[in-house]
Design an enzyme around this catalytic site. Structure first.
Site, PDB file in Angstrom:
ATOM      1  N   ARG A   1       0.861  -1.176   0.000  1.00 54.90           N
ATOM      2  CA  ARG A   1       0.000   0.000   0.000  1.00 54.90           C
ATOM      3  C   ARG A   1       0.901   1.231   0.000  1.00 54.90           C
ATOM      4  O   ARG A   1       1.954   1.242   0.657  1.00 54.90           O
ATOM      5  CB  ARG A   1      -0.914   0.016   1.229  1.00 54.90           C
ATOM      6  CG  ARG A   1      -2.126  -0.901   1.131  1.00 54.90           C
ATOM      7  CD  ARG A   1      -3.115  -0.423   0.070  1.00 54.90           C
ATOM      8  NE  ARG A   1      -4.298  -1.254  -0.021  1.00 54.90           N
ATOM      9  CZ  ARG A   1      -4.473  -2.227  -0.935  1.00 54.90           C
ATOM     10  NH1 ARG A   1      -3.523  -2.495  -1.805  1.00 54.90           N
ATOM     11  NH2 ARG A   1      -5.599  -2.918  -0.972  1.00 54.90           N
TER      12      ARG A   1
ATOM     13  N   GLU B   1      -3.287   7.741  -4.392  1.00 51.32           N
ATOM     14  CA  GLU B   1      -3.694   7.310  -5.741  1.00 51.32           C
ATOM     15  C   GLU B   1      -4.989   7.996  -6.160  1.00 51.32           C
ATOM     16  O   GLU B   1      -5.873   8.159  -5.319  1.00 51.32           O
ATOM     17  CB  GLU B   1      -3.903   5.794  -5.746  1.00 51.32           C
ATOM     18  CG  GLU B   1      -2.607   5.049  -5.509  1.00 51.32           C
ATOM     19  CD  GLU B   1      -2.790   3.530  -5.447  1.00 51.32           C
ATOM     20  OE1 GLU B   1      -3.850   3.024  -5.828  1.00 51.32           O
ATOM     21  OE2 GLU B   1      -1.843   2.871  -5.008  1.00 51.32           O
TER      22      GLU B   1
ATOM     23  N   HIS C   1      -1.015   0.584  -9.995  1.00 46.52           N
ATOM     24  CA  HIS C   1      -1.674  -0.392  -9.103  1.00 46.52           C
ATOM     25  C   HIS C   1      -2.189  -1.609  -9.895  1.00 46.52           C
ATOM     26  O   HIS C   1      -3.384  -1.897  -9.911  1.00 46.52           O
ATOM     27  CB  HIS C   1      -2.815   0.273  -8.317  1.00 46.52           C
ATOM     28  CG  HIS C   1      -3.167  -0.445  -7.042  1.00 46.52           C
ATOM     29  ND1 HIS C   1      -3.596   0.197  -5.907  1.00 46.52           N
ATOM     30  CD2 HIS C   1      -3.151  -1.766  -6.714  1.00 46.52           C
ATOM     31  CE1 HIS C   1      -3.839  -0.675  -4.945  1.00 46.52           C
ATOM     32  NE2 HIS C   1      -3.578  -1.901  -5.428  1.00 46.52           N
TER      33      HIS C   1
HETATM   34  C1  DGY Z   1      -5.718  -5.794  -3.174  1.00 46.28           C
HETATM   35  O1  DGY Z   1      -6.458  -6.746  -3.390  1.00 46.28           O
HETATM   36  O2  DGY Z   1      -5.432  -5.425  -2.040  1.00 46.28           O
HETATM   37  C2  DGY Z   1      -5.185  -5.083  -4.365  1.00 46.28           C
HETATM   38  O3  DGY Z   1      -4.249  -4.127  -4.031  1.00 46.28           O
HETATM   39  C3  DGY Z   1      -6.339  -4.437  -5.087  1.00 46.28           C
HETATM   40  O4  DGY Z   1      -7.099  -3.818  -4.132  1.00 46.28           O
END
Ligand code: DGY
Length: 324
Positions: free
Chosen positions: A243, A272, A290
């Site tokens: 993250r 983001e 992402h």
């Molecule tokens: C997750 O599944 O956590 C990916 O980053 C997409 O949200």
């Protein structure tokens, strides 16, 4: 008995939306817009379950605590669930589930993609060709850093991290080390001949590549700060597929400018879809929007997994992927 009424907050792949239509009285987000806070509040009043995802506004007490809430389940589309305030959900008595396992390999693939790209200057090289600036091969052109056999350090060593270790250790002969407050079994550690460190700092000092695999939010916010970048080798690379908020982006920019680290491969960002402007101009940074779980196979599987949790919940079973 009438079917549970559910809402998917974003567009899902067709196969997963078809399954949702078959199983439930579902409302789709046909134009795939980001729902406003008001729309999410209305969703709380009008649906039995909502399937939110990472790019939504966080589902917090302001959204959960609407009058006459009907929603009893948040079946997240995604393994990370920092888009939901789980304390607020618990307090409100709303169950939360996620979609683990199905995205493990694809997310690990993106971590390896970033590691190889940033290490071997792949994006830079590609830009050179597209910009028609390539003069031809020569022995000193675009010299990079060799990943094979180097030390790969993990912050967090759960499922996705282990899938990265599988590829890096057995595919690229990389030496694995990790820090995880909840370490895996000795069997797993032995499988990757991994070194278990007791602190984040030990991993940072030792590794040639540091890859982040811890949850976002809470105590992990800005885990990678100026002090910790200074502990890394100046030849080392940072990879983030976890993250964005785990990295203090201004501190990362400074570390890159100062040459405290050699480069970074980033799939996630603190705000983001906004990306810190300075990163855009740095050749030793590789960035992806992402994409960790972004394959058709995985995104369909995530949708089906989320729906499986909704089914279990309304069949009065404990949902398999309950996280709160
Ligand atoms: C997750 O599944 O956590 C990916 O980053 C997409 O949200």
């Amino acid at each position: 008995m009438s079917k549970p009424k559910i809402l998917l907050t974003r567009k899902w792949p067709e196969e997963a939306e078809s399954k949702a239509k078959e199983l439930f009285d579902v409302t789709l987000n046909e134009d795939d817009h980001k729902m406003s806070v008001e729309e999410l509040q209305d969703a709380m009043k009008n649906y039995d379950a909502v399937c939110p995802t990472v790019s939504d506004f966080q589902i917090n007490s302001e959204i959960l605590n609407v009058e006459n809430r009907r929603c009893k389940l948040l079946a997240n589309f995604g393994v990370g669930f920092n888009n939901i305030d789980t304390d607020a959900a618990k307090e409100a008595g709303v169950v939360v589930t996620n979609t683990p396992e199905v995205l493990t390999d694809c997310t690990a693939d993106i971590a390896m993609t970033l590691l190889l790209m940033v290490s071997r200057r792949a994006a830079e090289g590609e830009r050179l060709i597209r910009n028609k600036q390539w003069d031809g091969w020569c022995p000193t052109h675009f010299l990079a850093s060799k990943p094979t056999g180097k030390k790969l350090g993990f912050i967090g060593f759960g499922r996705i991290a282990q899938a990265v270790a599988q590829k890096a250790h057995f595919g690229f002969g990389m030496q694995i080390s990790f820090y995880d407050p909840y370490p895996p079994s000795d069997e797993v550690i032995k499988k990757y001949s991994a070194t278990k460190f007791d602190t984040v700092e030990e991993v940072l000092k030792d590794a040639d590549y540091v890859t982040l695999h811890c949850p976002g939010g809470g105590a992990n916010t800005n885990l990678m700060n100026a002090e910790r970048f200074a502990m890394m080798k100046n030849t080392a690379f940072l990879i983030n597929t976890a993250r964005g908020d785990v990295v203090d982006e201004p501190a990362l920019v400074q570390a890159l400018k100062d040459g405290a680290i050699a480069g970074a491969g980033l799939d996630v960002f603190a705000k983001e879809p906004n990306v810190t402007e300075d990163l855009l101009t740095m050749d030793n940074v590789v960035m992806l929007p992402h994409l960790g779980s972004a394959t058709t196979e995985t995104r369909v599987a995530m949708g089906l997994r989320s729906l499986g949790n909704v089914e279990q919940f309304f069949n009065d079973e404990e949902p398999g992927d309950r996280v709160a």
